[in-house]
Design a protein around this motif. Structure first.
Motif, PDB file in Angstrom:
ATOM      1  N   ASP A 131       4.678  -2.137   9.258  1.00  0.00           N
ATOM      2  CA  ASP A 131       6.078  -1.806   8.997  1.00  0.00           C
ATOM      3  C   ASP A 131       6.810  -2.866   8.170  1.00  0.00           C
ATOM      4  O   ASP A 131       8.003  -2.757   7.919  1.00  0.00           O
ATOM      5  CB  ASP A 131       6.820  -1.536  10.301  1.00  0.00           C
ATOM      6  CG  ASP A 131       6.871  -2.757  11.215  1.00  0.00           C
ATOM      7  OD1 ASP A 131       6.156  -3.751  10.943  1.00  0.00           O
ATOM      8  OD2 ASP A 131       7.620  -2.713  12.207  1.00  0.00           O
ATOM      9  N   ALA A 132       6.090  -3.884   7.701  1.00  0.00           N
ATOM     10  CA  ALA A 132       6.719  -4.939   6.893  1.00  0.00           C
ATOM     11  C   ALA A 132       7.109  -4.381   5.526  1.00  0.00           C
ATOM     12  O   ALA A 132       6.306  -3.747   4.841  1.00  0.00           O
ATOM     13  CB  ALA A 132       5.769  -6.116   6.728  1.00  0.00           C
ATOM     14  N   ASN A 133       8.358  -4.639   5.143  1.00  0.00           N
ATOM     15  CA  ASN A 133       8.837  -4.214   3.831  1.00  0.00           C
ATOM     16  C   ASN A 133       8.337  -5.209   2.789  1.00  0.00           C
ATOM     17  O   ASN A 133       8.491  -6.415   2.949  1.00  0.00           O
ATOM     18  CB  ASN A 133      10.370  -4.155   3.828  1.00  0.00           C
ATOM     19  CG  ASN A 133      10.923  -3.628   2.541  1.00  0.00           C
ATOM     20  OD1 ASN A 133      10.821  -4.258   1.490  1.00  0.00           O
ATOM     21  ND2 ASN A 133      11.519  -2.451   2.608  1.00  0.00           N
ATOM     22  N   ASP A 162      10.749  -8.192   3.604  1.00  0.00           N
ATOM     23  CA  ASP A 162      10.038  -9.012   4.594  1.00  0.00           C
ATOM     24  C   ASP A 162       9.005  -9.949   3.966  1.00  0.00           C
ATOM     25  O   ASP A 162       8.804 -11.063   4.443  1.00  0.00           O
ATOM     26  CB  ASP A 162       9.339  -8.116   5.622  1.00  0.00           C
ATOM     27  CG  ASP A 162      10.321  -7.239   6.388  1.00  0.00           C
ATOM     28  OD1 ASP A 162      11.459  -7.687   6.615  1.00  0.00           O
ATOM     29  OD2 ASP A 162       9.949  -6.107   6.736  1.00  0.00           O
ATOM     30  N   ARG A 171       7.375   1.200  -0.105  1.00  0.00           N
ATOM     31  CA  ARG A 171       8.279   0.153   0.376  1.00  0.00           C
ATOM     32  C   ARG A 171       7.633  -0.751   1.425  1.00  0.00           C
ATOM     33  O   ARG A 171       7.974  -1.909   1.543  1.00  0.00           O
ATOM     34  CB  ARG A 171       9.552   0.768   0.982  1.00  0.00           C
ATOM     35  CG  ARG A 171      10.415   1.487  -0.025  1.00  0.00           C
ATOM     36  CD  ARG A 171      11.151   0.495  -0.915  1.00  0.00           C
ATOM     37  NE  ARG A 171      11.883   1.183  -1.957  1.00  0.00           N
ATOM     38  CZ  ARG A 171      11.519   1.260  -3.234  1.00  0.00           C
ATOM     39  NH1 ARG A 171      10.415   0.686  -3.633  1.00  0.00           N
ATOM     40  NH2 ARG A 171      12.242   1.894  -4.114  1.00  0.00           N
ATOM     41  N   THR A 172       6.717  -0.186   2.211  1.00  0.00           N
ATOM     42  CA  THR A 172       6.126  -0.962   3.306  1.00  0.00           C
ATOM     43  C   THR A 172       4.624  -1.130   3.095  1.00  0.00           C
ATOM     44  O   THR A 172       4.019  -0.455   2.261  1.00  0.00           O
ATOM     45  CB  THR A 172       6.345  -0.256   4.666  1.00  0.00           C
ATOM     46  OG1 THR A 172       5.616   0.977   4.667  1.00  0.00           O
ATOM     47  CG2 THR A 172       7.819  -0.004   4.947  1.00  0.00           C
ATOM     48  N   ASP A 213       2.929   2.112   3.578  1.00  0.00           N
ATOM     49  CA  ASP A 213       3.010   2.979   2.394  1.00  0.00           C
ATOM     50  C   ASP A 213       1.877   2.660   1.419  1.00  0.00           C
ATOM     51  O   ASP A 213       1.253   3.559   0.854  1.00  0.00           O
ATOM     52  CB  ASP A 213       4.345   2.806   1.658  1.00  0.00           C
ATOM     53  CG  ASP A 213       5.539   3.308   2.452  1.00  0.00           C
ATOM     54  OD1 ASP A 213       5.358   4.111   3.386  1.00  0.00           O
ATOM     55  OD2 ASP A 213       6.668   2.882   2.115  1.00  0.00           O
TER      56      ASP A 213
END
Length: 83
Positions: free
Chosen positions: A29-31, A35, A67-68, A71
């Motif tokens: 879930d890290a952007n 992030d 974005r993550t 993704d």
């Protein structure tokens, strides 16, 4: 890279080795931009690196919505399995 886990593992290695990102900061879930502090040039470098390991051309449009970390994993997985 047959599974999403393998894609994630390889992506983690690339982020650590080529972009000097701490492994603790990398999560699904890290952007990428907020992030992990990647910029647009880093994103292009990442696409080039992924193209080298997959041997497939990666559509810039496919990565505009990315974005993550998850993704990226999903896009690479689709690319590798879209024969």
């Amino acid at each position: 890279m047959k599974t999403k886990d393998e894609v994630y593992t390889r992506l983690t290695q690339i982020l650590e080795e080529d972009f000097e990102i701490e492994s603790d900061d990398i999560a699904l879930d890290a952007n990428l931009y907020e992030d992990l502090d990647l910029d647009s040039i880093d994103a292009v470098d990442l696409v080039v690196k992924l193209r080298e390991i997959t041997g497939k051309k990666i559509s810039p449009d496919a990565f505009k919505a990315v974005r993550t970390v998850e993704d990226v994993v999903n896009e690479v997985y689709k690319l590798v399995h879209d024969e």
